[in-house]
Design a protein around this motif. Structure first.
Motif, PDB file in Angstrom:
ATOM      1  N   ARG A  57       0.815  -1.210   0.000  1.00  0.00           N
ATOM      2  CA  ARG A  57       0.000   0.000   0.000  1.00  0.00           C
ATOM      3  C   ARG A  57       0.852   1.264   0.000  1.00  0.00           C
ATOM      4  O   ARG A  57       0.397   2.317   0.433  1.00  0.00           O
ATOM      5  CB  ARG A  57      -0.925   0.007   1.228  1.00  0.00           C
ATOM      6  N   PHE A  93     -19.029  -2.470  -2.290  1.00  0.00           N
ATOM      7  CA  PHE A  93     -18.137  -1.434  -2.807  1.00  0.00           C
ATOM      8  C   PHE A  93     -18.420  -1.148  -4.276  1.00  0.00           C
ATOM      9  O   PHE A  93     -18.316   0.009  -4.729  1.00  0.00           O
ATOM     10  CB  PHE A  93     -16.684  -1.855  -2.615  1.00  0.00           C
ATOM     11  N   THR A  96      -8.468   4.790   1.368  1.00  0.00           N
ATOM     12  CA  THR A  96      -9.642   4.576   2.212  1.00  0.00           C
ATOM     13  C   THR A  96     -10.839   5.379   1.747  1.00  0.00           C
ATOM     14  O   THR A  96     -11.910   5.279   2.357  1.00  0.00           O
ATOM     15  CB  THR A  96      -9.327   4.953   3.670  1.00  0.00           C
ATOM     16  N   PRO A 111     -14.103   3.696  -3.314  1.00  0.00           N
ATOM     17  CA  PRO A 111     -14.725   2.375  -3.179  1.00  0.00           C
ATOM     18  C   PRO A 111     -14.218   1.365  -4.191  1.00  0.00           C
ATOM     19  O   PRO A 111     -14.271   0.162  -3.929  1.00  0.00           O
ATOM     20  CB  PRO A 111     -16.221   2.676  -3.380  1.00  0.00           C
ATOM     21  N   ALA A 171     -11.291  -0.280  -2.607  1.00  0.00           N
ATOM     22  CA  ALA A 171     -11.768  -1.189  -1.560  1.00  0.00           C
ATOM     23  C   ALA A 171     -12.362  -2.454  -2.165  1.00  0.00           C
ATOM     24  O   ALA A 171     -12.186  -3.554  -1.630  1.00  0.00           O
ATOM     25  CB  ALA A 171     -12.806  -0.480  -0.686  1.00  0.00           C
ATOM     26  N   GLU A 181      -9.534  -4.699  -3.171  1.00  0.00           N
ATOM     27  CA  GLU A 181      -8.988  -5.365  -1.979  1.00  0.00           C
ATOM     28  C   GLU A 181      -9.879  -6.518  -1.528  1.00  0.00           C
ATOM     29  O   GLU A 181      -9.397  -7.587  -1.149  1.00  0.00           O
ATOM     30  CB  GLU A 181      -8.835  -4.359  -0.842  1.00  0.00           C
ATOM     31  N   ALA A 182     -11.188  -6.284  -1.555  1.00  0.00           N
ATOM     32  CA  ALA A 182     -12.116  -7.330  -1.113  1.00  0.00           C
ATOM     33  C   ALA A 182     -12.040  -8.549  -2.031  1.00  0.00           C
ATOM     34  O   ALA A 182     -12.109  -9.691  -1.562  1.00  0.00           O
ATOM     35  CB  ALA A 182     -13.540  -6.770  -1.075  1.00  0.00           C
ATOM     36  N   TYR A 211      -5.168  -5.102  -8.047  1.00  0.00           N
ATOM     37  CA  TYR A 211      -5.195  -4.134  -6.947  1.00  0.00           C
ATOM     38  C   TYR A 211      -4.123  -3.064  -7.152  1.00  0.00           C
ATOM     39  O   TYR A 211      -4.395  -1.862  -6.995  1.00  0.00           O
ATOM     40  CB  TYR A 211      -4.980  -4.847  -5.615  1.00  0.00           C
ATOM     41  N   SER A 238     -14.058   1.743   5.928  1.00  0.00           N
ATOM     42  CA  SER A 238     -12.877   1.128   6.540  1.00  0.00           C
ATOM     43  C   SER A 238     -12.137   0.317   5.495  1.00  0.00           C
ATOM     44  O   SER A 238     -12.746  -0.314   4.627  1.00  0.00           O
ATOM     45  CB  SER A 238     -13.313   0.219   7.695  1.00  0.00           C
ATOM     46  N   ALA A 239     -10.824   0.327   5.572  1.00  0.00           N
ATOM     47  CA  ALA A 239     -10.036  -0.460   4.663  1.00  0.00           C
ATOM     48  C   ALA A 239     -10.287  -1.931   4.922  1.00  0.00           C
ATOM     49  O   ALA A 239     -10.529  -2.353   6.048  1.00  0.00           O
ATOM     50  CB  ALA A 239      -8.550  -0.131   4.823  1.00  0.00           C
ATOM     51  N   VAL A 240     -10.222  -2.738   3.877  1.00  0.00           N
ATOM     52  CA  VAL A 240     -10.424  -4.174   4.025  1.00  0.00           C
ATOM     53  C   VAL A 240      -9.251  -4.749   4.784  1.00  0.00           C
ATOM     54  O   VAL A 240      -8.088  -4.503   4.463  1.00  0.00           O
ATOM     55  CB  VAL A 240     -10.536  -4.823   2.637  1.00  0.00           C
TER      56      VAL A 240
END
Length: 462
Positions: free
Chosen positions: A29, A154, A275, A278, A281, A284-285, A363, A458-460
């Protein structure tokens, strides 16, 4: 194989499995310390970023789109699907219960010992099955479904942001075309007024046929620009109606571009973007879901332990099931180890690993693209604002020049060509200024979108 020899093998398999099922590392990151164009003094966007334009009409349009946009309705349905998948995956962690109730009747030509030629029997039973999730395969499958639900949420937030931005941009473009159309019509009126002046001067011998022909040419050119602008207005109106989920005959509000406030937007630090957006995020998810899928695929290589139990009652009469049944029960445990499946399970592990690597690259691509998009949007917001100020000053001078040229032409102090040049310059200046005002507003929308709008989550976690 003796039990004392089997135990070390199971322990070794457990240790090997635990090593293989270790969680994958989190993505990198790291981001730049600051933007190329720094605008830290202004506040970052909030959840209702479109209110900063101070336009009640824009607020109304975005609220309509959020309620009636068909793409958003489809995204809500996809979110419900993801939620159902989480509940479906979670069912594997719980015991499975079943019940049976049956009856049968048998007729025979021979009599039994009691002198009966027919016989009836009834039975009822309960069964239960449970898989011990020793390797975490079922838990990993549920984690993958939960991460998929996060990604779907997201994705919906990303679509909401895109729809809000599309509505704002479409409306600004529509206002631009409407303003340019009104400008063209007013310029045509001025040109027709000058044409009447030239015709009057020509009747009194103060102007020749060349001057009259030049002014008539300008009038015809201005008239020819109207149909193209009218078609552009129709096209943009319908595009905006599609975003609103409305029919082509629905009314759309109007406003003046100059009355819409251009907000001053702060970008914060690049690290904040991770953060706020979306789409990052969601990426990341999906990576988190891929990690869980890989864990489940690895766990499928190892033995599964099933516990089963049954409890049943039998009776020759239905009433006997409650009063005096014959009961029986069983408990069993089974260990199943895949031995040969043609490499299917190993191929699934390789597939999950490759999918994980793909999503890790995706990502990183999302982060790099988001940083570049935001940095570019910051520069565009500043550049379009500075350009508008210069064009506004040029437009004021062009209008002043035309007013002076019209007065001097009436007095016979300048030629028609000088008046025509001043007239064309003023018209082009106003037309360019309207387009630049729209570009300035759209640049601010692009910056809001690049910064993730007002979304904040919130970050994953990994």
């Amino acid at each position: 194989m003796p039990t004392r020899k089997l135990v070390p093998l199971l322990v070794l398999a457990a240790l090997t499995g635990c090593a293989s099922l270790a969680s994958s590392p989190a993505p990198d990151r790291s981001v730049p310390a600051d933007w190329t164009v720094n605008r830290q003094s202004a506040p970052v966007p909030d959840a209702s970023w479109w209110h900063s334009y101070q336009s009640a009409e824009l607020n109304q349009l975005i609220e309509r789109a959020r309620g009636d946009n068909l793409d958003l309705a489809a995204a809500a349905a996809r979110l419900l699907q993801a939620d159902a998948q989480v509940r479906q995956s979670g069912a594997a962690l719980l015991p499975q219960l079943g019940a049976t109730l049956g009856g049968s009747r048998q007729d025979s030509q021979r009599l039994d010992a009691d002198g009966n030629a027919s016989r009836s029997s009834f039975n009822a039973g309960l069964s239960a099955a449970y898989e011990i999730d020793f390797w975490g395969r079922n838990r990993a499958a549920m984690s993958a479904a939960e991460a998929g639900l996060l990604a779907a949420g997201f994705d919906r937030d990303t679509l909401i942001l895109s729809t809000d931005a599309a509505v704002a941009n479409s409306w600004f473009q529509l206002l631009e075309v409407r303003e340019r159309l009104d400008l063209a019509q007013r310029s045509l009126t001025i040109a027709e007024r000058v044409l009447e002046l030239v015709e009057a001067r020509q009747r009194f011998g103060a102007a020749d046929a060349l001057e009259l022909s030049q002014q008539r040419t300008l009038v015809a050119q201005l008239r020819s620009a109207l149909p193209e602008l009218q078609q552009a207005e129709l096209q943009l109106s319908n595009a905006l109606r599609v975003l609103l989920g409305a029919m082509p005959d629905s009314e759309l509000p109007s406003a003046r571009l100059a009355d819409i406030e251009v907000p001053t937007i702060g970008a914060g630090l690049p690290a904040d973007l991770l953060t706020r957006r979306p789409d990052i995020a969601a990426s990341e998810a999906r990576l988190l879901a891929a990690n869980a899928d890989l864990t489940a695929a690895r766990a499928a290589l190892f033995p599964s332990i099933q516990l089963t139990g049954q409890y049943g009652m039998q009776s020759l009469a239905l009433s006997g099931l409650l009063s005096d049944p014959v009961t029986a029960w069983t408990l069993a445990a089974g260990l199943t180890q895949p031995i040969f499946q043609g490499g299917r399970l190993r191929a699934q592990v390789d597939l999950s690993e490759a999918r994980q690597q793909e999503l890790l690259v995706d990502y990183r691509r999302s982060v790099v693209a988001a940083l570049a998009d935001t940095d570019t949007a910051l520069g565009a917001a500043r550049q379009t604002g500075e350009t508008y100020q210069f064009l506004d000053e040029a437009n004021q001078q062009a209008e002043r020049a035309f007013r002076l040229a019209e007065v001097r032409y009436r007095e016979g102090a300048i030629t028609l060509q000088t008046l025509l040049d001043a007239q064309r310059t003023w018209y082009q200046s106003r037309d360019t200024l309207a387009r630049q005002r729209s570009a300035q507003l759209q640049a601010s929308v692009a910056l809001y979108r690049a910064l993730g709008g007002g979304w904040s989550g919130s970050a994953v976690s990994y």
